[in-house]
Design an enzyme around this catalytic site. Structure first.
Site, PDB file in Angstrom:
ATOM      1  N   TYR A 233       0.769  -1.396   0.522  1.00 13.95           N
ATOM      2  CA  TYR A 233       0.107  -0.043   0.112  1.00 13.95           C
ATOM      3  C   TYR A 233       0.530   1.265  -0.009  1.00 13.95           C
ATOM      4  CZ  TYR A 233      -3.540  -3.229   1.893  1.00 13.95           C
ATOM      5  OH  TYR A 233      -5.016  -4.490   1.923  1.00 13.95           O
ATOM      6  N   HIS A 241      -5.681   1.810  -1.356  1.00 10.63           N
ATOM      7  CA  HIS A 241      -6.388   0.770  -2.110  1.00 10.63           C
ATOM      8  C   HIS A 241      -4.489  -0.118  -1.949  1.00 10.63           C
ATOM      9  CE1 HIS A 241     -10.609   0.071  -3.038  1.00 10.63           C
ATOM     10  NE2 HIS A 241     -10.696   0.928  -2.519  1.00 10.63           N
ATOM     11  N   LYS A 272      -3.821  -4.297  -9.891  1.00  9.08           N
ATOM     12  CA  LYS A 272      -3.020  -4.175  -9.128  1.00  9.08           C
ATOM     13  C   LYS A 272      -1.963  -4.466 -10.366  1.00  9.08           C
ATOM     14  CE  LYS A 272      -5.584  -5.120  -5.103  1.00  9.08           C
ATOM     15  NZ  LYS A 272      -5.804  -4.256  -4.889  1.00  9.08           N
TER      16      LYS A 272
END
Length: 296
Positions: A233, A241, A272
């Site tokens: 993070y 997020h 991601k």
């Protein structure tokens, strides 16, 4: 120093000041305990805080962890007093929950036996019930009085026959105090023995990656559900997020191409970036980012 205790091999933090100190150091952990008088659920958990092995190791290397202070000796009379107070509290809770359960039973009975107020809904309700149980309608006020009397009798019978076993009490786990009891055996089970544990490999890849990313200002949590080692993070996980899924690999380890494609595809689906993290020469770390761009 952060007070640390062990349950088997799990490093736990119990005191609020320890949780604040760990968070101030950028260590997130995972809450495990139920909040007092609240059913256990995934979105509302309380102490203790379970640390990752890497988080515990970082605290140990920074000399920021210490054993919990010994519990002060409590006299036998004080223990008896607390036990008696606890039993009285449980009895009060039992009576309160019994009354609530009885009210719920009566409310359910009223909903099942009370006809609707409108005529059409009332007729539908009468047809849906057993004719032997329903005597409401064309008989006028006499039928209404008979129905009221029958309802009162059923409510009285429900109250008379109502049973609320002690096993039906809501489970309440109080996790505000380390040790959970005054039992010496229970407290000894959670007491950490220093050094906490000898790490088999002080230069493990996972720990090197964890320490390096933490020093760069990132926050890390477990990424087991994403097929990686850490979720990374850019700030406090309560506000951000995760941007990366870190996969820790030794530099000389061979990786199957299908595994690389799978983790890259998963990272793309959850928005991601996948980081392949490996120790490099001169104790440096090498980071390789993977992003799914489509099939050729």
């Amino acid at each position: 120093a952060v007070g640390l205790s062990l349950c088997d091999s799990a490093p736990l933090l119990w005191r609020m000041e320890d949780l604040r100190s760990a968070r101030a150091r950028g260590l997130v952990g995972a809450l495990l305990g139920s909040l007092p008088r609240t059913p256990r659920q995934n979105l509302r958990l309380g102490r203790p805080l379970l640390l990752l092995p890497e988080e515990e190791r970082l605290l140990s290397e920074e000399h920021a962890a210490a054993a919990l202070p010994a519990h002060p000796q409590v006299s036998h009379r004080a223990v008896e007093l607390k036990v008696r107070q606890r039993e009285e509290e449980q009895q009060r809770s039992y009576q309160e929950q019994r009354l609530l359960a009885l009210e719920d039973r009566k409310s359910a009975l009223l909903r099942a036996t009370t006809p609707p107020s409108t005529g059409e809904s009332r007729d539908s309700w009468r047809h849906s019930r057993n004719p032997a149980e329903v005597d409401v309608g064309g008989a006028g006020s006499g039928a209404e009085a008979g129905w009221e009397q029958a309802l009162q009798e059923r409510l009285a019978a429900a109250q008379h026959d109502f049973r609320f076993p002690a096993s039906a009490l809501a489970v309440q786990l109080s996790t505000a105090r380390a040790g959970l009891s005054h039992c010496a055996e229970s407290r000894a089970f959670l007491r950490a023995h220093w050094p906490v544990r000898e790490h088999a490999c002080r230069s493990s890849t996972r720990y090197q990656v964890f320490r390096d990313l933490r020093r760069r200002g990132f926050f890390l949590t477990s990424a087991g559900k994403f097929g990686g080692d850490f979720l990374v993070y850019p700030g406090d996980p309560l506000r951000f997020h995760a941007h990366f899924i870190a996969v820790c690999l030794p530099a000389d380890e061979c990786v199957c191409l299908l595994d690389v494609l799978a983790v890259a595809r998963l990272g793309s689906n959850v928005k991601k970036t996948v980081l392949l993290c490996s120790p490099g020469p001169d104790a440096d770390l090498l980071y390789t980012s993977l992003q799914w761009s489509g099939m050729v």
